[in-house]
Design a protein around this motif. Sequence first.
Motif, PDB file in Angstrom:
ATOM      1  N   ASP A  14       0.840  -1.195   0.000  1.00  0.00           N
ATOM      2  CA  ASP A  14       0.000   0.000   0.000  1.00  0.00           C
ATOM      3  C   ASP A  14       0.882   1.255   0.000  1.00  0.00           C
ATOM      4  OD1 ASP A  14       0.893   0.444   2.604  1.00  0.00           O
ATOM      5  OD2 ASP A  14      -0.991  -0.130   3.556  1.00  0.00           O
ATOM      6  N   ALA A  15       0.257   2.409   0.128  1.00  0.00           N
ATOM      7  CA  ALA A  15       0.986   3.678   0.023  1.00  0.00           C
ATOM      8  C   ALA A  15       1.978   3.874   1.155  1.00  0.00           C
ATOM      9  CB  ALA A  15      -0.003   4.847  -0.008  1.00  0.00           C
ATOM     10  N   THR A  16       1.805   3.163   2.259  1.00  0.00           N
ATOM     11  CA  THR A  16       2.740   3.287   3.375  1.00  0.00           C
ATOM     12  C   THR A  16       3.902   2.304   3.270  1.00  0.00           C
ATOM     13  OG1 THR A  16       1.652   1.673   4.826  1.00  0.00           O
ATOM     14  CG2 THR A  16       0.782   3.939   4.826  1.00  0.00           C
ATOM     15  N   GLY A  17       3.897   1.482   2.221  1.00  0.00           N
ATOM     16  CA  GLY A  17       4.963   0.512   2.043  1.00  0.00           C
ATOM     17  C   GLY A  17       4.704  -0.831   2.685  1.00  0.00           C
ATOM     18  N   VAL A  18       3.560  -1.006   3.309  1.00  0.00           N
ATOM     19  CA  VAL A  18       3.242  -2.268   3.985  1.00  0.00           C
ATOM     20  C   VAL A  18       2.632  -3.250   2.984  1.00  0.00           C
ATOM     21  CG1 VAL A  18       1.857  -3.364   5.779  1.00  0.00           C
ATOM     22  CG2 VAL A  18       2.876  -1.119   6.184  1.00  0.00           C
ATOM     23  N   LYS A  22      -3.928  -8.020  -0.937  1.00  0.00           N
ATOM     24  CA  LYS A  22      -4.801  -7.702  -2.064  1.00  0.00           C
ATOM     25  C   LYS A  22      -4.393  -8.421  -3.341  1.00  0.00           C
ATOM     26  CE  LYS A  22      -6.458  -3.232  -0.404  1.00  0.00           C
ATOM     27  NZ  LYS A  22      -6.725  -1.814  -0.749  1.00  0.00           N
ATOM     28  N   GLY A  23      -3.493  -9.397  -3.223  1.00  0.00           N
ATOM     29  CA  GLY A  23      -3.100 -10.160  -4.397  1.00  0.00           C
ATOM     30  C   GLY A  23      -4.268 -10.835  -5.090  1.00  0.00           C
ATOM     31  N   PRO A  24      -5.125 -11.557  -4.359  1.00  0.00           N
ATOM     32  CA  PRO A  24      -6.267 -12.198  -5.017  1.00  0.00           C
ATOM     33  C   PRO A  24      -7.207 -11.194  -5.685  1.00  0.00           C
ATOM     34  CG  PRO A  24      -5.847 -13.221  -2.899  1.00  0.00           C
ATOM     35  CD  PRO A  24      -4.973 -12.010  -2.953  1.00  0.00           C
ATOM     36  N   GLU A  25      -7.435 -10.033  -5.035  1.00  0.00           N
ATOM     37  CA  GLU A  25      -8.287  -9.012  -5.659  1.00  0.00           C
ATOM     38  C   GLU A  25      -7.657  -8.496  -6.942  1.00  0.00           C
ATOM     39  OE1 GLU A  25      -9.783  -5.878  -2.999  1.00  0.00           O
ATOM     40  OE2 GLU A  25      -8.924  -7.047  -1.356  1.00  0.00           O
ATOM     41  N   ALA A  26      -6.358  -8.268  -6.921  1.00  0.00           N
ATOM     42  CA  ALA A  26      -5.671  -7.784  -8.114  1.00  0.00           C
ATOM     43  C   ALA A  26      -5.747  -8.812  -9.238  1.00  0.00           C
ATOM     44  CB  ALA A  26      -4.221  -7.458  -7.782  1.00  0.00           C
ATOM     45  N   LEU A  27      -5.623 -10.093  -8.892  1.00  0.00           N
ATOM     46  CA  LEU A  27      -5.734 -11.128  -9.909  1.00  0.00           C
ATOM     47  C   LEU A  27      -7.122 -11.150 -10.533  1.00  0.00           C
ATOM     48  CD1 LEU A  27      -3.799 -14.096  -8.301  1.00  0.00           C
ATOM     49  CD2 LEU A  27      -3.208 -12.909 -10.409  1.00  0.00           C
ATOM     50  N   ALA A  28      -8.142 -10.917  -9.713  1.00  0.00           N
ATOM     51  CA  ALA A  28      -9.507 -10.876 -10.252  1.00  0.00           C
ATOM     52  C   ALA A  28      -9.651  -9.727 -11.247  1.00  0.00           C
ATOM     53  CB  ALA A  28     -10.510 -10.736  -9.111  1.00  0.00           C
ATOM     54  N   VAL A  29      -9.066  -8.573 -10.920  1.00  0.00           N
ATOM     55  CA  VAL A  29      -9.092  -7.439 -11.848  1.00  0.00           C
ATOM     56  C   VAL A  29      -8.358  -7.792 -13.121  1.00  0.00           C
ATOM     57  CG1 VAL A  29      -8.241  -5.084 -12.215  1.00  0.00           C
ATOM     58  CG2 VAL A  29      -9.329  -5.698 -10.045  1.00  0.00           C
ATOM     59  N   ALA A  30      -7.179  -8.387 -12.984  1.00  0.00           N
ATOM     60  CA  ALA A  30      -6.392  -8.741 -14.163  1.00  0.00           C
ATOM     61  C   ALA A  30      -7.110  -9.752 -15.035  1.00  0.00           C
ATOM     62  CB  ALA A  30      -5.037  -9.284 -13.731  1.00  0.00           C
ATOM     63  N   ALA A  31      -7.801 -10.691 -14.401  1.00  0.00           N
ATOM     64  CA  ALA A  31      -8.525 -11.703 -15.162  1.00  0.00           C
ATOM     65  C   ALA A  31      -9.645 -11.072 -15.983  1.00  0.00           C
ATOM     66  CB  ALA A  31      -9.090 -12.764 -14.226  1.00  0.00           C
ATOM     67  N   ALA A  91       0.738  -6.533 -13.746  1.00  0.00           N
ATOM     68  CA  ALA A  91       0.560  -6.763 -12.310  1.00  0.00           C
ATOM     69  C   ALA A  91       0.377  -5.453 -11.564  1.00  0.00           C
ATOM     70  CB  ALA A  91       1.767  -7.522 -11.760  1.00  0.00           C
ATOM     71  N   ASP A  92       1.144  -4.422 -11.925  1.00  0.00           N
ATOM     72  CA  ASP A  92       1.050  -3.145 -11.235  1.00  0.00           C
ATOM     73  C   ASP A  92      -0.291  -2.472 -11.509  1.00  0.00           C
ATOM     74  OD1 ASP A  92       2.288  -1.230  -9.511  1.00  0.00           O
ATOM     75  OD2 ASP A  92       2.639   0.053 -11.255  1.00  0.00           O
ATOM     76  N   ALA A  93      -0.756  -2.546 -12.746  1.00  0.00           N
ATOM     77  CA  ALA A  93      -2.054  -1.948 -13.069  1.00  0.00           C
ATOM     78  C   ALA A  93      -3.176  -2.638 -12.309  1.00  0.00           C
ATOM     79  CB  ALA A  93      -2.299  -2.029 -14.575  1.00  0.00           C
ATOM     80  N   ALA A  94      -3.099  -3.959 -12.206  1.00  0.00           N
ATOM     81  CA  ALA A  94      -4.126  -4.694 -11.471  1.00  0.00           C
ATOM     82  C   ALA A  94      -4.087  -4.333  -9.986  1.00  0.00           C
ATOM     83  CB  ALA A  94      -3.931  -6.193 -11.658  1.00  0.00           C
ATOM     84  N   ALA A  95      -2.890  -4.210  -9.428  1.00  0.00           N
ATOM     85  CA  ALA A  95      -2.771  -3.824  -8.025  1.00  0.00           C
ATOM     86  C   ALA A  95      -3.278  -2.404  -7.800  1.00  0.00           C
ATOM     87  CB  ALA A  95      -1.321  -3.950  -7.568  1.00  0.00           C
ATOM     88  N   ALA A  96      -2.954  -1.497  -8.734  1.00  0.00           N
ATOM     89  CA  ALA A  96      -3.398  -0.109  -8.602  1.00  0.00           C
ATOM     90  C   ALA A  96      -4.917  -0.017  -8.593  1.00  0.00           C
ATOM     91  CB  ALA A  96      -2.813   0.738  -9.726  1.00  0.00           C
ATOM     92  N   ALA A  97      -5.574  -0.908  -9.334  1.00  0.00           N
ATOM     93  CA  ALA A  97      -7.033  -0.884  -9.394  1.00  0.00           C
ATOM     94  C   ALA A  97      -7.676  -1.228  -8.055  1.00  0.00           C
ATOM     95  CB  ALA A  97      -7.525  -1.853 -10.475  1.00  0.00           C
TER      96      ALA A  97
END
Length: 391
Positions: A14-18, A22-31, A91-97
Amino acid sequence: MRTVGVEEELLVVDATGVPVPKGPEALAVAARAGEGEDVEQHDRVEHGDADTAATAHLMPELKAQQLELGTPVCTTLDEVRRELRHWRDRADAAAAAVGARVAALATSPVDVEPVQTEGERYARLNEAFGVTAWDVLTCGCHVHVSVDDDEEGVAVLNRIRVWLPVLTAMTANSPFWRGRDTAYSSFRSQVWQRWPSAGPNGPFADADDYHRLVDEVLATETVLDTGMVYFDARLSAKWPTVEVRTADVALRVEDAVTLAGVVRGLVETAARDARAGGAEPVMRPEVLRLAAWRAGRSGLSGDLVHPLTGRPAPAADVLGDLVDHIRPALADAGDERTVDDGVRALLTRGTGADLQRRVHRETGDLTAVVRAAVAATSGTDTDRATAEATG
């Protein structure tokens, strides 16, 4: 021309570096945005039974704060570069979403509680291996290079094994663990040794001998399946490749490309030597384990155990001898200039671990380290990324 493929594991932060789960959520977006590209959401993991070297992909990892990407089969290092850039961007675009970013960090600089990805196999891993599985949040890079068959693959494994610690040193990108400097350049490589089947092995008489060892490992009922045969380098269970597994995920795409070129050069050099009847280099597994420890400890900033002498030597000299060892193969593949330039860059500006420590020295802020890593992962010039991270 031997083909090559690369798999990388990335942190989702996240924005704080932690790192955030959210990997599974990002994968759903990418899919949903995949347009036919391979994005896996089910219970597959690098630790598991699916070897995905033949197809490009995004997929889950053991922890929900991670994603894995993989290139398709490539024939040139330019292809490797383009594919890594494409899949890191995906991967970065999916995570950003989903309100996050990806960072090519082999461990998290900031303290974090790892979160298990849902799935039956992940649950079995956590139950079977306890704190080893609970605590692990590490990201590696695996390089697959094609071989003709298992016999050639074993001849290659026997000849490249002594050089594998050098690959750890040149990709070192994990100096921090649980919010503190570990004094290691690759602490991921130390954490990884907790798995019971991880690490170096001795030479094999032939392919049957290799497969007997795998059967003996499985017969102990200590590991779940062949996917957990975590040798430093192994034969792929599914594809005609040798898989080299000792590297940290590289902060910069350029360093991952250099790694891919070096591994392909090692495999081709070893295969040629085997065909010519050359003697295999000799180093006992116990000494090889010491060499691996030393590579993880100092990266390219200190001495390494030289693969051909078993004695300490400056890292720059060992890396230079590695490149000289594989130079004919590099030249024949058209990889010589790329690898020479990449090695020169590593020795000049340092590894990912060196950049992380530089940012931390300048800021005292591990969040700034992650911000610099996010920028470098996305392809931003690392000097500018450092400047931006340090404010």
